[in-house]
Design a protein around this motif. Structure first.
Motif, PDB file in Angstrom:
ATOM      1  N   GLU A  43       0.824  -1.206   0.000  1.00 52.68           N
ATOM      2  CA  GLU A  43       0.000   0.000   0.000  1.00 52.68           C
ATOM      3  C   GLU A  43       0.861   1.260   0.000  1.00 52.68           C
ATOM      4  O   GLU A  43       0.538   2.248  -0.655  1.00 52.68           O
ATOM      5  CB  GLU A  43      -0.943  -0.004   1.214  1.00 52.68           C
ATOM      6  N   ALA A  44       1.968   1.230   0.746  1.00 49.75           N
ATOM      7  CA  ALA A  44       2.852   2.394   0.800  1.00 49.75           C
ATOM      8  C   ALA A  44       3.504   2.644  -0.557  1.00 49.75           C
ATOM      9  O   ALA A  44       3.607   3.787  -1.009  1.00 49.75           O
ATOM     10  CB  ALA A  44       3.923   2.193   1.873  1.00 49.75           C
ATOM     11  N   VAL A  45       3.939   1.561  -1.212  1.00 50.55           N
ATOM     12  CA  VAL A  45       4.567   1.713  -2.526  1.00 50.55           C
ATOM     13  C   VAL A  45       3.538   2.166  -3.552  1.00 50.55           C
ATOM     14  O   VAL A  45       3.818   3.035  -4.390  1.00 50.55           O
ATOM     15  CB  VAL A  45       5.235   0.395  -2.967  1.00 50.55           C
ATOM     16  N   PHE A  46       2.338   1.575  -3.510  1.00 48.50           N
ATOM     17  CA  PHE A  46       1.298   2.008  -4.436  1.00 48.50           C
ATOM     18  C   PHE A  46       1.003   3.494  -4.263  1.00 48.50           C
ATOM     19  O   PHE A  46       0.875   4.234  -5.245  1.00 48.50           O
ATOM     20  CB  PHE A  46       0.008   1.210  -4.222  1.00 48.50           C
ATOM     21  N   ALA A  47       0.916   3.948  -3.014  1.00 46.24           N
ATOM     22  CA  ALA A  47       0.643   5.366  -2.753  1.00 46.24           C
ATOM     23  C   ALA A  47       1.745   6.241  -3.337  1.00 46.24           C
ATOM     24  O   ALA A  47       1.469   7.297  -3.926  1.00 46.24           O
ATOM     25  CB  ALA A  47       0.505   5.606  -1.254  1.00 46.24           C
ATOM     26  N   ALA A  48       3.008   5.792  -3.208  1.00 48.75           N
ATOM     27  CA  ALA A  48       4.128   6.573  -3.741  1.00 48.75           C
ATOM     28  C   ALA A  48       4.089   6.596  -5.268  1.00 48.75           C
ATOM     29  O   ALA A  48       4.332   7.638  -5.888  1.00 48.75           O
ATOM     30  CB  ALA A  48       5.451   5.980  -3.251  1.00 48.75           C
ATOM     31  N   MET A  49       3.763   5.454  -5.888  1.00 50.83           N
ATOM     32  CA  MET A  49       3.711   5.402  -7.351  1.00 50.83           C
ATOM     33  C   MET A  49       2.508   6.187  -7.883  1.00 50.83           C
ATOM     34  O   MET A  49       2.578   6.812  -8.938  1.00 50.83           O
ATOM     35  CB  MET A  49       3.653   3.955  -7.826  1.00 50.83           C
ATOM     36  N   ALA A  50       1.419   6.178  -7.137  1.00 52.01           N
ATOM     37  CA  ALA A  50       0.243   6.935  -7.562  1.00 52.01           C
ATOM     38  C   ALA A  50       0.471   8.435  -7.450  1.00 52.01           C
ATOM     39  O   ALA A  50      -0.099   9.221  -8.206  1.00 52.01           O
ATOM     40  CB  ALA A  50      -0.967   6.525  -6.723  1.00 52.01           C
ATOM     41  N   ALA A  51       1.329   8.843  -6.491  1.00 52.36           N
ATOM     42  CA  ALA A  51       1.571  10.266  -6.259  1.00 52.36           C
ATOM     43  C   ALA A  51       2.641  10.846  -7.176  1.00 52.36           C
ATOM     44  O   ALA A  51       2.835  12.066  -7.220  1.00 52.36           O
ATOM     45  CB  ALA A  51       1.974  10.493  -4.804  1.00 52.36           C
ATOM     46  N   ALA A  52       3.356   9.981  -7.912  1.00 47.81           N
ATOM     47  CA  ALA A  52       4.422  10.465  -8.790  1.00 47.81           C
ATOM     48  C   ALA A  52       3.851  11.352  -9.899  1.00 47.81           C
ATOM     49  O   ALA A  52       2.721  11.176 -10.337  1.00 47.81           O
ATOM     50  CB  ALA A  52       5.183   9.283  -9.394  1.00 47.81           C
ATOM     51  N   SER A  53       4.671  12.296 -10.354  1.00 47.67           N
ATOM     52  CA  SER A  53       4.240  13.241 -11.380  1.00 47.67           C
ATOM     53  C   SER A  53       4.568  12.694 -12.760  1.00 47.67           C
ATOM     54  O   SER A  53       5.635  12.961 -13.326  1.00 47.67           O
ATOM     55  CB  SER A  53       4.924  14.604 -11.167  1.00 47.67           C
ATOM     56  N   TYR A  54       3.658  11.904 -13.321  1.00 50.02           N
ATOM     57  CA  TYR A  54       3.871  11.346 -14.645  1.00 50.02           C
ATOM     58  C   TYR A  54       3.768  12.417 -15.725  1.00 50.02           C
ATOM     59  O   TYR A  54       4.307  12.258 -16.820  1.00 50.02           O
ATOM     60  CB  TYR A  54       2.870  10.220 -14.897  1.00 50.02           C
ATOM     61  N   HIS A 131       9.664  11.796 -29.728  1.00 51.48           N
ATOM     62  CA  HIS A 131       8.779  12.653 -28.952  1.00 51.48           C
ATOM     63  C   HIS A 131       7.717  11.870 -28.191  1.00 51.48           C
ATOM     64  O   HIS A 131       6.868  12.467 -27.546  1.00 51.48           O
ATOM     65  CB  HIS A 131       8.096  13.678 -29.880  1.00 51.48           C
ATOM     66  N   ALA A 132       7.758  10.550 -28.276  1.00 49.34           N
ATOM     67  CA  ALA A 132       6.784   9.737 -27.558  1.00 49.34           C
ATOM     68  C   ALA A 132       7.235   9.554 -26.115  1.00 49.34           C
ATOM     69  O   ALA A 132       8.322   9.043 -25.867  1.00 49.34           O
ATOM     70  CB  ALA A 132       6.645   8.378 -28.239  1.00 49.34           C
ATOM     71  N   PRO A 133       6.427   9.958 -25.138  1.00 47.46           N
ATOM     72  CA  PRO A 133       6.858   9.909 -23.743  1.00 47.46           C
ATOM     73  C   PRO A 133       6.776   8.542 -23.096  1.00 47.46           C
ATOM     74  O   PRO A 133       7.158   8.392 -21.946  1.00 47.46           O
ATOM     75  CB  PRO A 133       5.889  10.887 -23.063  1.00 47.46           C
ATOM     76  N   LEU A 134       6.261   7.528 -23.777  1.00 48.89           N
ATOM     77  CA  LEU A 134       6.167   6.147 -23.299  1.00 48.89           C
ATOM     78  C   LEU A 134       5.042   5.918 -22.296  1.00 48.89           C
ATOM     79  O   LEU A 134       4.453   4.854 -22.255  1.00 48.89           O
ATOM     80  CB  LEU A 134       7.483   5.671 -22.652  1.00 48.89           C
ATOM     81  N   LEU A 135       4.767   6.893 -21.454  1.00 42.09           N
ATOM     82  CA  LEU A 135       3.780   6.716 -20.391  1.00 42.09           C
ATOM     83  C   LEU A 135       2.629   7.696 -20.538  1.00 42.09           C
ATOM     84  O   LEU A 135       2.848   8.863 -20.851  1.00 42.09           O
ATOM     85  CB  LEU A 135       4.419   6.961 -19.020  1.00 42.09           C
ATOM     86  N   PRO A 136       1.416   7.244 -20.276  1.00 37.54           N
ATOM     87  CA  PRO A 136       0.308   8.204 -20.172  1.00 37.54           C
ATOM     88  C   PRO A 136       0.431   8.972 -18.864  1.00 37.54           C
ATOM     89  O   PRO A 136       1.223   8.603 -17.984  1.00 37.54           O
ATOM     90  CB  PRO A 136      -0.933   7.307 -20.181  1.00 37.54           C
ATOM     91  N   ASP A 137      -0.332  10.015 -18.717  1.00 38.96           N
ATOM     92  CA  ASP A 137      -0.262  10.803 -17.481  1.00 38.96           C
ATOM     93  C   ASP A 137      -0.725  10.000 -16.273  1.00 38.96           C
ATOM     94  O   ASP A 137      -0.345  10.312 -15.136  1.00 38.96           O
ATOM     95  CB  ASP A 137      -1.103  12.084 -17.608  1.00 38.96           C
ATOM     96  N   ARG A 138      -1.549   8.982 -16.495  1.00 40.95           N
ATOM     97  CA  ARG A 138      -1.980   8.096 -15.408  1.00 40.95           C
ATOM     98  C   ARG A 138      -1.865   6.649 -15.875  1.00 40.95           C
ATOM     99  O   ARG A 138      -2.817   6.074 -16.397  1.00 40.95           O
ATOM    100  CB  ARG A 138      -3.428   8.395 -14.984  1.00 40.95           C
ATOM    101  N   PRO A 139      -0.706   6.015 -15.703  1.00 38.18           N
ATOM    102  CA  PRO A 139      -0.548   4.618 -16.124  1.00 38.18           C
ATOM    103  C   PRO A 139      -1.383   3.680 -15.263  1.00 38.18           C
ATOM    104  O   PRO A 139      -1.769   4.026 -14.142  1.00 38.18           O
ATOM    105  CB  PRO A 139       0.954   4.366 -15.931  1.00 38.18           C
ATOM    106  N   ALA A 140      -1.642   2.486 -15.768  1.00 34.74           N
ATOM    107  CA  ALA A 140      -2.535   1.542 -15.093  1.00 34.74           C
ATOM    108  C   ALA A 140      -2.074   1.209 -13.685  1.00 34.74           C
ATOM    109  O   ALA A 140      -2.891   1.137 -12.754  1.00 34.74           O
ATOM    110  CB  ALA A 140      -2.645   0.264 -15.932  1.00 34.74           C
TER     111      ALA A 140
END
Length: 261
Positions: A43-54, A131-140
């Motif tokens: 849960e802590a890691v998920f919270a950190a990954m969810a809070a990252a600025s994609y 120019h493709a950033p590889l990641l959407p602003d909110r990855p799965a």
């Protein structure tokens, strides 16, 4: 009245049962504690990954359109045994509007195979890929509704582009047909939530072909503190029925006026 020896014999089975129950309770408690601790870590890691600025990844590529830079594009094709069968290395220079043009410098040019994914070797596609950033602003793996489709872990802090980053990982726990992003590792700046490193593994399996890809992106701070792309690698392996599997790799290395990153 029982003799002492007989009394001991009657107590031993009871003692064994009591001891076994006690051990079972201790093991059960330990397993519950371990499961609870792992759940808390996830849960802590998920919270950190969810809070990252994609969004910072996309912004780094968007900002290229307004500055001068150069990029070396190394495109390779390998056979199913991993042997290099074709390669092209080109260098592009941009104007201060970020419009790229080839410098005419090429090396190791070898013809590429025709057919599926040959578009990766075309110049216009190479420009688009950079120019493709590889990641959407909110990855799965950072979406709450997808939370149960991944397991999460953290790794030791490391340094990316002379900046300390925290490394987090997610791994899909569902079949590829349900979640094509099989693995993700991100490096988040210790100072803020900015991403400086991304490593993705995808697996797409359709009735027509199977595709596996690995993508790695490294970002860096330039002399003014702005985040810019430093290196990007995309490797795609395609297995089409009745044809040998082929792997295409595009490696892009960026440099700027203030020096190569």
């Amino acid at each position: 009245m029982l003799h002492p020896a007989e009394a001991d014999l009657t107590r031993k089975p009871v003692n064994i049962v009591v001891a076994a129950v006690a051990v079972g309770l201790l093991v059960g408690c330990a397993e519950r504690r371990s499961g609870t601790q792992q759940g808390a870590i996830d849960e802590a890691v998920f919270a950190a990954m969810a809070a990252a600025s994609y969004e910072s990844v996309r912004q780094a590529f968007d900002d290229l359109k307004g500055r001068a830079y150069s990029v070396v594009v190394d495109t390779r094709e390998m056979d199913d045994a991993g042997n290099l069968i074709a390669q092209s290395v080109e260098r592009f220079e941009s104007s201060n509007q970020g419009v790229r043009s080839a410098t005419g410098e090429t090396a190791a040019d070898q013809p590429f195979s025709d057919g599926f994914l040959s578009f990766l070797t075309e110049r216009d596609s190479a420009v688009a890929l950079s120019h493709a950033p590889l990641l959407p602003d909110r990855p799965a793996f950072a979406e709450l509704r997808m939370r149960e489709q991944f397991s999460y872990a953290s790794r030791r802090d490391t340094t990316v582009s002379q900046t300390t980053v925290r490394l987090y990982e997610s791994r899909a726990v569902v079949p590829p047909s349900k979640q094509p992003i099989r693995f993700a590792r991100i490096g988040v700046s210790e100072r803020d939530s900015t991403l400086l490193y991304v490593h993705l593994k995808r697996h797409d399996d359709t009735i027509f072909y199977e595709e596996q890809s690995v993508a790695e992106l490294t970002l860096a701070h330039d002399s003014t503190g702005v985040i810019v792309p430093a290196r990007k690698v995309v490797e795609v392996t395609v297995d089409v029925p009745f044809q040998p599997a082929r792997t295409f790799v595009v490696i892009q290395s960026y440099s700027y006026d203030e020096g190569t990153l």
